[in-house]
Design a protein around this motif. Structure first.
Motif, mmCIF file in Angstrom:
data_model
loop_
_atom_site.group_PDB
_atom_site.id
_atom_site.type_symbol
_atom_site.label_atom_id
_atom_site.label_comp_id
_atom_site.label_asym_id
_atom_site.label_seq_id
_atom_site.Cartn_x
_atom_site.Cartn_y
_atom_site.Cartn_z
ATOM 1 N N PHE A 1 5.718 16.009 -2.709
ATOM 2 C CA PHE A 1 5.987 14.738 -2.063
ATOM 3 C C PHE A 1 7.241 14.767 -1.203
ATOM 4 O O PHE A 1 8.218 15.469 -1.501
ATOM 5 C CB PHE A 1 6.166 13.642 -3.118
ATOM 6 C CG PHE A 1 4.891 13.196 -3.765
ATOM 7 C CD1 PHE A 1 4.432 13.821 -4.915
ATOM 8 C CD2 PHE A 1 4.158 12.144 -3.232
ATOM 9 C CE1 PHE A 1 3.251 13.405 -5.523
ATOM 10 C CE2 PHE A 1 2.983 11.724 -3.838
ATOM 11 C CZ PHE A 1 2.532 12.359 -4.976
ATOM 12 N N GLY A 2 7.200 13.945 -0.156
ATOM 13 C CA GLY A 2 8.401 13.674 0.613
ATOM 14 C C GLY A 2 9.192 12.560 -0.050
ATOM 15 O O GLY A 2 8.801 12.046 -1.108
ATOM 16 N N ASN A 3 10.296 12.185 0.555
ATOM 17 C CA ASN A 3 11.148 11.129 0.002
ATOM 18 C C ASN A 3 10.646 9.726 0.314
ATOM 19 O O ASN A 3 11.159 8.759 -0.220
ATOM 20 C CB ASN A 3 12.580 11.268 0.511
ATOM 21 C CG ASN A 3 13.307 12.409 -0.185
ATOM 22 O OD1 ASN A 3 13.103 12.646 -1.374
ATOM 23 N ND2 ASN A 3 14.124 13.126 0.553
ATOM 24 N N LEU B 1 0.991 3.796 -7.459
ATOM 25 C CA LEU B 1 0.679 4.665 -6.322
ATOM 26 C C LEU B 1 -0.796 4.543 -5.963
ATOM 27 O O LEU B 1 -1.666 4.874 -6.764
ATOM 28 C CB LEU B 1 0.983 6.123 -6.673
ATOM 29 C CG LEU B 1 2.373 6.659 -6.406
ATOM 30 C CD1 LEU B 1 2.496 8.085 -6.915
ATOM 31 C CD2 LEU B 1 2.686 6.622 -4.916
ATOM 32 N N GLN C 1 3.123 2.847 -2.464
ATOM 33 C CA GLN C 1 3.635 2.457 -3.764
ATOM 34 C C GLN C 1 4.237 1.067 -3.696
ATOM 35 O O GLN C 1 5.165 0.819 -2.914
ATOM 36 C CB GLN C 1 4.685 3.453 -4.258
ATOM 37 C CG GLN C 1 4.911 3.404 -5.752
ATOM 38 C CD GLN C 1 6.183 2.699 -6.160
ATOM 39 O OE1 GLN C 1 7.015 2.397 -5.317
ATOM 40 N NE2 GLN C 1 6.339 2.450 -7.434
ATOM 41 N N LEU D 1 4.500 7.166 0.698
ATOM 42 C CA LEU D 1 4.770 8.557 0.355
ATOM 43 C C LEU D 1 3.736 9.470 0.983
ATOM 44 O O LEU D 1 2.542 9.191 0.952
ATOM 45 C CB LEU D 1 4.740 8.746 -1.162
ATOM 46 C CG LEU D 1 5.921 8.214 -1.958
ATOM 47 C CD1 LEU D 1 5.604 8.252 -3.440
ATOM 48 C CD2 LEU D 1 7.170 9.026 -1.685
ATOM 49 N N TYR E 1 0.178 7.984 0.303
ATOM 50 C CA TYR E 1 0.078 7.035 -0.792
ATOM 51 C C TYR E 1 0.989 5.849 -0.521
ATOM 52 O O TYR E 1 2.048 5.992 0.088
ATOM 53 C CB TYR E 1 0.482 7.682 -2.123
ATOM 54 C CG TYR E 1 -0.510 8.700 -2.627
ATOM 55 C CD1 TYR E 1 -0.484 10.009 -2.167
ATOM 56 C CD2 TYR E 1 -1.484 8.341 -3.550
ATOM 57 C CE1 TYR E 1 -1.402 10.940 -2.612
ATOM 58 C CE2 TYR E 1 -2.415 9.275 -4.002
ATOM 59 C CZ TYR E 1 -2.368 10.562 -3.520
ATOM 60 O OH TYR E 1 -3.286 11.477 -3.967
ATOM 61 N N LEU F 1 6.729 1.322 -0.331
ATOM 62 C CA LEU F 1 7.184 2.691 -0.104
ATOM 63 C C LEU F 1 5.948 3.519 0.224
ATOM 64 O O LEU F 1 4.972 3.504 -0.530
ATOM 65 C CB LEU F 1 7.866 3.236 -1.363
ATOM 66 C CG LEU F 1 8.364 4.686 -1.286
ATOM 67 C CD1 LEU F 1 9.534 4.811 -0.309
ATOM 68 C CD2 LEU F 1 8.758 5.187 -2.670
#
Lengths: 112, 115
Positions: free
Chosen positions: B106-108, B43, B37, B90, B35, B88
């Motif tokens: 989700f990851g960071n 998102l 963002q 994700l 995704y 960002l």
């Protein structure tokens, strides 16, 4: 293009008060509705995955309801605490695998 | 159990360059989705891979591509970077489609800045 709307965009809540907000989504081709909490500097965290009309889910002080016929879900926070401050995202799954369509989020700020 | 790991965390690139982002899913998860963002767009779904096959793709130009390896790790590539690609990114993994199994972890994220 699927339309997933969340309202309000942001919310200021006094500590101890309860609050709720809405996610609206297409009422056709419904498969599941997800709720995620996204705290600042962290990654989104799953709260609920709801699949059945009339479903109610609860996790601590947070609960959610689902109405697939009219295309909306409510998220409730009872007795808000500062740690509930986050952006709450809903995501619509229209039976297309994991291609989720996210709403814009409701940003909740709980003031002590 | 280790969570979803994304590398690198931050990246600065210039216009026209290309970039590769990496995502290691939770052990046992076979679905990986990506995704984007951005402040104005929220998102946005990029693509999803399951058992090394792309199952779904979002409305992004062909400059955005990805792949998944036999160990479920996934990479995302963006070629000919544009300023608007600053975002960002994700990655999320899940057991698979359907019900609780489709819950995304989700990851960071990787924060990409294009200058």
């Amino acid at each position: 293009i699927l339309n997933v709307e969340q309202s309000p965009q942001s919310l200021h809540v006094q500590e101890g008060d309860s609050t709720n907000f809405t996610c609206s989504f297409p009422s056709s081709n419904f498969y599941a509705l997800h709720w995620y909490r996204w705290e600042t500097a962290k990654s989104p965290e799953a709260l609920f995955v709801m699949t059945l009309n009339g479903d109610e889910k609860k996790k601590g002080r947070i609960s959610a309801t689902l109405n697939t016929k009219e295309g909306y879900s409510y998220l409730y926070i009872k007795g808000s605490q500062p740690e509930d401050s986050a952006t709450y995202l809903c995501a619509f799954d229209g039976a297309a695998g994991n291609k989720l369509t996210f709403g814009g989020g409701t940003r909740v700020l709980v003031k002590p | 159990k280790a969570g979803v790991t994304q590398t690198p965390r931050y990246l600065i690139k210039t216009r026209g360059q290309q970039v590769t982002l990496s995502c290691s899913p939770i052990s046992g998860h076979r679905s990986v989705s990506w995704y984007q963002q951005t402040p104005g767009q929220g998102l946005q779904f990029l693509f999803e891979y399951f058992s090394e096959t792309q199952r779904n793709k979002g409305n992004f130009p062909g400059r955005f591509s990805g792949r998944q390896f036999s160990n479920s790790r996934s990479e995302m590539n963006v070629s000919t970077l544009e300023l608007g690609d600053s975002a960002l990114y994700l990655c999320a993994s899940s057991l698979g489609p359907g019900g609780i199994g489709s819950t995304l972890h989700f990851g960071n994220g990787t924060r990409l800045t294009v200058t």
